[in-house]
Design a protein around this motif. Structure first.
Motif: not given
Lengths: 85, 556
Positions: B235-236, B247, B243-245
């Motif tokens: 990631v990313p 996603m 980015t996880p946020e």
């Protein structure tokens, strides 16, 4: 009699809450910020990129898909069934 | 343009496609014979859809050509991180029952046909609210229809040799789709969707199997995938976009926004019972996610092995090909982020495409080249069938959105605002006219974009399609209030929707046109876009305004 009729409702409410929390956790951990727990560092060796032969990010996704599926199937067999006409 | 490096499929695609389109028309005619007169039957198939048709039509509407081309293309470009986008599907599945069943009940009780019927009934009839809800439905449907017609043309171009393959494919897709919606209404749409949904799921899984087989089976497949560059396995992702946020918010609002768009809303009304939606939810959440994770996403990953984006240089360091302005430059994995910040775009492998927008071609390239190699004539047939499944994905989304657009414009605008006393018969004919006009208009936009260098509506519509789900998400606060909370006011609902839509509009190209592309506002929203989903940003403002205005109304 009143207590008897309340007990299953209360149980369903608890189950509903547990399932909602479980599903929310799966959303947060699977594709969400929880990913950072397993995301390999840029300097990590190739072993850190895999888990049981799969890319670690993919394996992580499969695990949380399992949790989501469990929550949906459980809700379908319990909470949602009682709501049927 | 036919691809000279892939095998010639001969006349097989012609026969398969002709058979498929004739079969669809047959279902359309069958829909007419089964139908009864009246708006409720035309738009909601008499509210009698069982679980099998409901689940398949909801799935087919949910997945457009983007699922078959865009998703593997995104995994091919970004790496394994985009495979996790599949985890939005179980949330959509849960929404089918949690939101859908309440919508169905209210629809059955009050005879609602469109989302605006239900929302306006709850808040007290309001022209402004009806127009806003209809506008959101319209903004969602238009880009989707145009993109599906374009996808039909592209697939036809890939399947058939010939100068006008694109035009013929786009026209055929539009004409057949328009005909069966106009003659059979929801019944034809749902039954063709059921066929297309089954074909789509089979195609998704088969394509994954093809990619795994092309690399020598599951063990060899993952062994080779594990040797990909670090950016592809973490990631990313390659371009650093996921980015996880981002996603997280994308998965939540992408899932919910897609489920409360008018075409899905009408499918909830059309379901026969709670049981039909309960089973649909489970099939959707489990089956479709599996098709993604074990199907098309593996095509993208396998594609990175078969057609690498980056190759090791003489020092053993992975080097990417990038497009910087009109030049092709190379960048190592360590330099990649800096180069991308300076406006460079990654390029696919030359066998896949020569432009930074060609990543979506990976599915067709893998199918056309590797299935016949692996399975001979059977592979040829399977490859053709899967490519037709991609066309099915395009048609099933186009038909549902055209049908829903017809209902929204006819019921909410023509019957609700322009001519409130119009008879049911005249509304039905206007609805058919809307379908014909929208199809011709969409087809025209596709052709204009293709032939004109100075005017490119598709170029504007592609970013709009990304905004479409964000617009649709702006109905979420109102929907939750109507179905569960029941505390909001009509003024709050109107103010919230307008505020949410304005925020979403700030992410569109409009602020750059008005204030210049280097203005502070544009920069701020570009940074926000990197952090979170557009729909999420709109919903935050929407909920705040909705709650504050409703509270103010209550205290007054």
């Amino acid at each position: 009699m009143a207590a008897d009729s309340k007990t299953p409702t209360k149980r369903w409410q608890w189950l509903g809450l547990v399932l909602i929390l479980l599903f929310a956790l799966a959303m947060f951990m699977g594709p969400g910020p929880g990913l950072r727990l397993v995301n390999p560092e840029p300097s990590a060796d190739s072993e850190a990129l895999r888990f049981l032969g799969l890319p670690v990010i993919y394996a992580w996704g499969l695990f949380w898909y399992g949790i989501q599926a469990t929550a949906v199937v459980t809700a379908s067999l319990t909470l949602w069934k009682t709501d049927d006409e | 343009m036919p691809d000279p490096t892939t095998p010639d499929l001969g006349l097989l695609p012609h026969f398969c496609l002709a058979g498929y389109l004739l079969f669809l028309l047959g279902i359309g005619i069958w829909g007419v014979r089964k139908s009864r007169s009246g708006e409720e039957d035309y738009y909601l198939a008499g509210r009698g859809q069982g679980w099998l048709v409901s689940s398949l039509t909801i799935m087919a509407t949910f997945f457009s050509s983007a699922a078959m081309l865009g998703a593997p293309g995104a995994v091919y470009k970004e790496g394994v991180v985009f495979a996790l986008f599949a985890l939005n599907v179980p949330l959509s599945g849960a929404a089918i029952y949690v939101l859908g069943n309440r919508i169905r009940k209210l629809g059955h009780n009050h005879g609602h046909v469109t989302p605006a019927d239900l929302i306006c009934k709850h808040y007290g009839s309001s022209v402004a609210l009806r127009c806003l809800v209809a506008l959101i439905g319209f903004l969602y449907a238009v880009p989707y229809v145009v993109i599906q017609i374009q996808a039909g043309g592209i697939i036809s171009e890939r399947l058939f040799a010939g100068e006008h393959a694109f035009e013929i494919g786009a026209c055929l897709l539009s004409l057949v789709t328009m005909l069966y919606i106009m003659i059979g209404g929801m019944r034809s749409v749902a039954w063709t969707d059921a066929l297309q949904g089954a074909l789509l799921m089979t195609g998704m899984l088969l394509s994954g199997l093809a990619a795994v087989a092309a690399l020598g089976g599951p063990s060899a497949f993952f062994e080779k995938v594990n040797d990909l560059p670090h950016t592809s396995l973490s990631v990313p992702g390659t371009t650093g976009s996921f980015t996880p946020e981002k996603m997280f918010t994308l998965c939540i609002f992408g899932a919910l926004g897609s489920m409360i768009q008018p075409a899905q809303w009408m499918r909830f009304y059309a379901a026969k019972s709670a049981n039909a939606l309960r089973r649909s939810a489970v099939i959707f959440a489990l089956g479709l996610t599996a098709c993604f994770l074990f199907g098309v996403m593996l095509v993208g990953l396998g594609g990175q092995v078969l057609y690498p984006l980056a190759k090791p240089n003489t020092d053993g360091v992975f080097e990417y090909r990038l497009q910087q302005d009109t030049n092709t430059v190379a960048a190592t994995e360590a330099d990649l982020a800096k180069r991308l910040d300076n406006g460079a775009k990654p390029l696919p492998h030359p066998d896949v495409g020569t432009d930074s927008r060609d990543f979506d071609q990976i599915m067709v390239v893998v199918l056309k080249r590797h299935l016949p190699e692996l399975l001979g004539p059977v592979g040829l047939l399977l490859g053709t069938l899967i490519i037709i499944a991609i066309m099915a994905a395009a048609m099933s989304t186009a038909d549902s959105n055209l049908h829903a657009m017809s209902a929204v414009l006819t019921r909410d605008i023509y019957g609700g605002v322009l001519r409130p006393g119009a008879s049911e018969k005249s509304r039905l004919w206007v609805g058919r006219g809307v379908i014909a006009a929208a199809t011709v208009l969409s087809l025209g936009m596709v052709f204009v974009s293709r032939s004109s260098e100075s005017f490119d509506p598709i170029g504007m519509i592609m970013p709009m399609s990304i905004l479409a789900i964000a617009f649709s998400s702006q109905l979420l606060p109102v929907t939750i209030d109507v179905l569960f909370l029941k505390r909001g006011s009509r003024q709050g609902a109107i103010a919230g929707i307008i505020a949410g839509m304005l925020v979403v509009l700030m992410f569109s190209p409009i602020p750059a046109i008005l204030t210049g592309s280097d203005s502070a506002v544009v920069g701020l929203f570009a940074r926000l876009k990197q952090l979170a989903d557009i729909g999420f940003c709109g919903v935050v403002v929407n909920v705040t305004v909705f709650a504050l205005v409703s509270l103010k109304n209550k205290t007054n």
